[in-house]
Each structure stands twice: as structure tokens, then as C-alpha cells.
Design a protein around this motif. Structure first.
Motif, PDB file in Angstrom:
ATOM      1  N   LEU A  64       0.772  -1.032   0.042  1.00 46.38           N
ATOM      2  CA  LEU A  64      -0.222   0.337  -0.094  1.00 46.38           C
ATOM      3  C   LEU A  64       0.555   1.688  -0.337  1.00 46.38           C
ATOM      4  N   LEU A  65       1.039   2.249  -1.005  1.00 40.61           N
ATOM      5  CA  LEU A  65       1.022   3.419  -1.084  1.00 40.61           C
ATOM      6  C   LEU A  65       0.442   4.363  -0.713  1.00 40.61           C
ATOM      7  N   ILE A  66       0.270   4.937   0.703  1.00 38.85           N
ATOM      8  CA  ILE A  66      -0.556   5.316   1.092  1.00 38.85           C
ATOM      9  C   ILE A  66       0.427   6.979   1.305  1.00 38.85           C
ATOM     10  N   GLN A  67      -0.407   7.760   0.348  1.00 34.41           N
ATOM     11  CA  GLN A  67       0.651   9.267   0.839  1.00 34.41           C
ATOM     12  C   GLN A  67      -0.573  10.354   1.503  1.00 34.41           C
ATOM     13  N   ASP A  68      -0.323  12.204   1.917  1.00 35.99           N
ATOM     14  CA  ASP A  68      -1.366  12.819   1.830  1.00 35.99           C
ATOM     15  C   ASP A  68      -0.442  13.433   0.832  1.00 35.99           C
ATOM     16  N   GLY A  69      -2.173  14.700   1.539  1.00 36.32           N
ATOM     17  CA  GLY A  69      -1.329  16.105   0.461  1.00 36.32           C
ATOM     18  C   GLY A  69      -0.150  16.916  -0.107  1.00 36.32           C
ATOM     19  N   TYR A  70       1.010  16.478   1.172  1.00 33.42           N
ATOM     20  CA  TYR A  70       1.393  16.882   0.839  1.00 33.42           C
ATOM     21  C   TYR A  70       2.825  16.290   0.413  1.00 33.42           C
ATOM     22  N   GLY A  71       2.368  15.104   0.061  1.00 37.88           N
ATOM     23  CA  GLY A  71       3.330  13.777  -0.875  1.00 37.88           C
ATOM     24  C   GLY A  71       4.331  12.758   0.041  1.00 37.88           C
ATOM     25  N   HIS A  72       3.656  12.718   1.596  1.00 35.69           N
ATOM     26  CA  HIS A  72       4.301  11.864   2.183  1.00 35.69           C
ATOM     27  C   HIS A  72       3.658  10.835   2.220  1.00 35.69           C
ATOM     28  N   PHE A 109      -3.105   4.518  -2.476  1.00 36.93           N
ATOM     29  CA  PHE A 109      -3.615   5.090  -1.554  1.00 36.93           C
ATOM     30  C   PHE A 109      -3.935   6.510  -1.627  1.00 36.93           C
ATOM     31  N   GLU A 110      -4.678   8.027  -1.363  1.00 36.83           N
ATOM     32  CA  GLU A 110      -4.789   8.811  -1.234  1.00 36.83           C
ATOM     33  C   GLU A 110      -5.310   8.942   0.438  1.00 36.83           C
ATOM     34  N   LEU A 111      -4.647   9.569   1.356  1.00 34.04           N
ATOM     35  CA  LEU A 111      -5.406  10.473   3.034  1.00 34.04           C
ATOM     36  C   LEU A 111      -4.897  10.946   2.966  1.00 34.04           C
ATOM     37  N   GLU A 122       0.051   8.986  13.752  1.00 35.33           N
ATOM     38  CA  GLU A 122       1.458   8.151  14.178  1.00 35.33           C
ATOM     39  C   GLU A 122       1.961   7.544  14.642  1.00 35.33           C
ATOM     40  N   SER A 123       2.848   6.543  15.812  1.00 33.40           N
ATOM     41  CA  SER A 123       2.598   5.953  16.597  1.00 33.40           C
ATOM     42  C   SER A 123       4.731   5.562  15.837  1.00 33.40           C
ATOM     43  N   ALA A 124       5.074   4.340  17.078  1.00 34.68           N
ATOM     44  CA  ALA A 124       6.167   4.047  17.268  1.00 34.68           C
ATOM     45  C   ALA A 124       6.816   2.537  15.964  1.00 34.68           C
ATOM     46  N   ASP A 125       5.197   2.486  15.575  1.00 34.94           N
ATOM     47  CA  ASP A 125       5.865   1.651  13.964  1.00 34.94           C
ATOM     48  C   ASP A 125       4.958   2.521  13.269  1.00 34.94           C
ATOM     49  N   ILE A 126       4.189   3.309  12.681  1.00 34.37           N
ATOM     50  CA  ILE A 126       3.863   3.772  11.515  1.00 34.37           C
ATOM     51  C   ILE A 126       4.583   5.438  11.850  1.00 34.37           C
ATOM     52  N   LYS A 127       4.673   5.851  10.313  1.00 31.47           N
ATOM     53  CA  LYS A 127       5.739   6.885  10.344  1.00 31.47           C
ATOM     54  C   LYS A 127       5.352   7.823   8.863  1.00 31.47           C
ATOM     55  N   TRP A 128       4.637   8.753   9.170  1.00 35.74           N
ATOM     56  CA  TRP A 128       4.639   9.384   7.959  1.00 35.74           C
ATOM     57  C   TRP A 128       6.071   9.889   6.907  1.00 35.74           C
ATOM     58  N   CYS A 129       6.438   9.804   6.298  1.00 38.44           N
ATOM     59  CA  CYS A 129       8.020   9.877   5.354  1.00 38.44           C
ATOM     60  C   CYS A 129       8.034  11.007   4.180  1.00 38.44           C
ATOM     61  N   ALA A 130       8.821  12.023   4.652  1.00 35.98           N
ATOM     62  CA  ALA A 130       8.607  12.792   3.024  1.00 35.98           C
ATOM     63  C   ALA A 130       9.672  12.182   1.903  1.00 35.98           C
ATOM     64  N   PRO A 131       9.152  11.999   0.912  1.00 33.27           N
ATOM     65  CA  PRO A 131      10.246  11.487  -0.125  1.00 33.27           C
ATOM     66  C   PRO A 131      11.812  10.859  -0.157  1.00 33.27           C
ATOM     67  N   LEU A 132      11.841  12.412   0.010  1.00 32.13           N
ATOM     68  CA  LEU A 132      13.441  12.490   0.062  1.00 32.13           C
ATOM     69  C   LEU A 132      14.008  12.387   1.343  1.00 32.13           C
ATOM     70  N   ARG A 180       8.972   5.061  -8.221  1.00 29.33           N
ATOM     71  CA  ARG A 180       8.828   3.882  -9.154  1.00 29.33           C
ATOM     72  C   ARG A 180       6.993   4.432  -9.191  1.00 29.33           C
ATOM     73  N   SER A 181       6.781   4.051  -8.102  1.00 30.54           N
ATOM     74  CA  SER A 181       4.750   4.359  -8.357  1.00 30.54           C
ATOM     75  C   SER A 181       4.442   6.230  -7.396  1.00 30.54           C
ATOM     76  N   PHE A 182       5.458   7.316  -7.004  1.00 29.91           N
ATOM     77  CA  PHE A 182       5.360   8.431  -6.516  1.00 29.91           C
ATOM     78  C   PHE A 182       3.930   8.838  -7.689  1.00 29.91           C
ATOM     79  N   PHE A 183       5.400   9.533  -8.161  1.00 33.66           N
ATOM     80  CA  PHE A 183       4.162  10.262  -8.588  1.00 33.66           C
ATOM     81  C   PHE A 183       2.542   9.791  -9.604  1.00 33.66           C
ATOM     82  N   GLY A 184       2.612   8.961  -9.412  1.00 37.36           N
ATOM     83  CA  GLY A 184       1.081   8.303 -10.551  1.00 37.36           C
ATOM     84  C   GLY A 184       1.010   8.210 -11.898  1.00 37.36           C
ATOM     85  N   ASP A 185       2.323   7.908 -12.270  1.00 44.15           N
ATOM     86  CA  ASP A 185       2.335   7.879 -13.585  1.00 44.15           C
ATOM     87  C   ASP A 185       1.553   6.281 -14.452  1.00 44.15           C
ATOM     88  N   ASP A 186       2.032   6.509 -16.081  1.00 45.83           N
ATOM     89  CA  ASP A 186       1.838   5.042 -16.183  1.00 45.83           C
ATOM     90  C   ASP A 186       1.989   3.686 -15.767  1.00 45.83           C
TER      91      ASP A 186
END
Length: 222
Positions: free
Chosen positions: A89-97, A172-174, A179-189, A206-212
Motif C-alpha cells: 500500500l503506497l499511502i500518500q497525504d496531500g503533501y506527498g508524504h 491510496f490518497e489519505l 503516527e505511532s512507534a511503528d507507523i510514520k509519515w515520511c517525505a520521499p526525499l 516508480r509509483s510516487f507520481f502516479g504515472d503509467d
């Protein structure tokens, strides 16, 4: 589903014969030079465990038997070692994290990965499996994922194959997730700041920008 590996040579012979015919008579199932009572005993065991059914005209593979022979080597009837199939699951927020989850078991314990889970045989589709995993792993109930790519990951260590995995990447877009000890948001860079599980960074790239729709193969040496 009943899980068993057939190892006895008489039972393997019976399944081998039924593998190549729809229906077989009792006498044609018996291996050469095998005592009839011994053969009957093993045939009844296969029936009790629901691998074989008796029908008009003889014996046939049951649905469980059909499922079993579909997973085994046709010559020697041993269960094949097959790649694990998962939804990731590639889950992204509105900032791309992207949402990372820490692995709490081997292999790759304490590394960070995208949330994932095995595809179940009763999942109606890849996306249905992804939605189920999102609910089971993250308690996400209202989600509309998109299947954005596939990846095949083979990991070796000291010339031994450690794991082989076919990954269906679902995006997914969310808006937010706590966050918790085992779940973190991370900026791609910032992905390189984490100890990542094999191929996670490549899959995100490969999948970040939603290309083909993409397909990638990754051989990783630990």
C-alpha cells in the motif's frame, strides 16, 4: 482449507493417475503389485481428507484435490516452493508524504516498509485484497485504491535465496493518519534516513507520481 502434503507413495500414485484423467475405476487406480487391502486403506484416507471423491463410474479429484494438484510438481507431486504474492500500500497525504510501517517480525525485522499483506485466495480482486489489508493493518474503512504497478523482488544472502515476492502496488490518497512507534509519515526525499526493507525506495520512486502502470524487477543482495 485443509492443508496437507501427500508423501505416501500409494497416495501419490493415486493422485498421479487422477491428475491425467477425469474418472478412474478402482482397479485402474491400484499400483502394480500392491496388496488390495493396503491400496483400499490409502484410497479411503484420500477420501476422508476430501482429496478424492467416489462418483458414478469410479473416482475423481475433489475440489480440494484439484486445488492440491494445481500447486504441485506434475512429475513427483511435491509442493512447489512459490513466490509470495502480496499487496503493498503506497499511502500518500496531500503533501506527498508516504506512510511507512516498521516490520516487527523476520525476515527484515525492524526495517521500514510500505504497509502490505498477502493476497488471499478468496480476495475477489487485487484491489479488494488491498482494501482488506488497509482495514486489517491500519483500520482504514473508506478507501479507493488504484493498482499502479507490479514488482518482483528476489533477495539473496550469502548466495542463498532468502525471499521471492510478487508485489501488487496499490496507491491510496489519505488526508491524515496518526503516527505511532511503528507507523510514520515520511517525505520521499527522507526515505534514505530509514533502514528500509528491500526495494521499498525503488517502488516508491516508480509509483510516487502516479504515472503509467509500471513493472520492475529487483535483485537485492544483503
Amino acid at each position: 482449507m485443509f492443508e496437507q502434503t501427500i508423501t505416501h507413495h500409494i497416495q501419490k500414485h493415486i493422485l498421479s493417475v487422477l491428475l491425467h484423467q477425469k474418472t478412474v475405476r478402482f482397479r485402474d487406480l491400484r499400483p502394480p503389485r500392491t496388496d488390495t487391502n493396503l491400496f483400499s486403506y490409502h484410497l479411503k484416507l484420500l477420501q476422508q481428507h476430501k482429496f478424492v471423491e467416489k462418483i458414478e463410474g469410479g473416482y475423481t479429484l475433489s475440489p480440494l484435490g484439484l486445488s492440491y494438484v494445481d500447486r504441485v510438481n506434475a512429475d513427483k507431486l511435491f509442493v512447489r516452493r512459490q513466490p509470495k504474492m502480496i499487496t503493498m500500500l503506497l499511502i500518500q497525504d496531500g503533501y506527498g508524504h508516504v506512510l511507512l510501517q516498521r516490520r516487527t517480525k523476520q525476515p527484515y525485522i525492524d526495517t521500514w516498509t510500505l504497509p502490505y499483506g498477502k493476497v488471499h485466495i478468496d480476495d475477489e480482486s487485487v484491489l479488494a485484497g488491498a482494501r482488506r489489508e488497509a482495514y486489517e493493518k491500519l483500520d482504514l474503512k473508506s478507501t479507493a485504491p488504484r493498482h499502479v504497478g507490479d514488482a518482483y523482488i528476489r533477495v539473496k544472502t550469502q548466495d542463498e535465496l532468502l525471499s521471492s515476492t510478487l508485489v501488487h502496488v496499490c496507491r491510496f490518497e489519505l488526508d491524515e493518519y496518526e503516527e505511532s512507534a511503528d507507523i510514520k509519515w515520511c517525505a520521499p526525499l527522507k526515505l534514505s534516513d530509514y533502514d528500509l526493507a528491500p526495494a521499498v525506495e525503488q517502488i516508491v520512486t516508480r509509483s510516487f507520481f502516479g504515472d503509467d502502470f509500471f513493472f520492475g524487477e529487483y535483485d537485492v543482495e544483503l
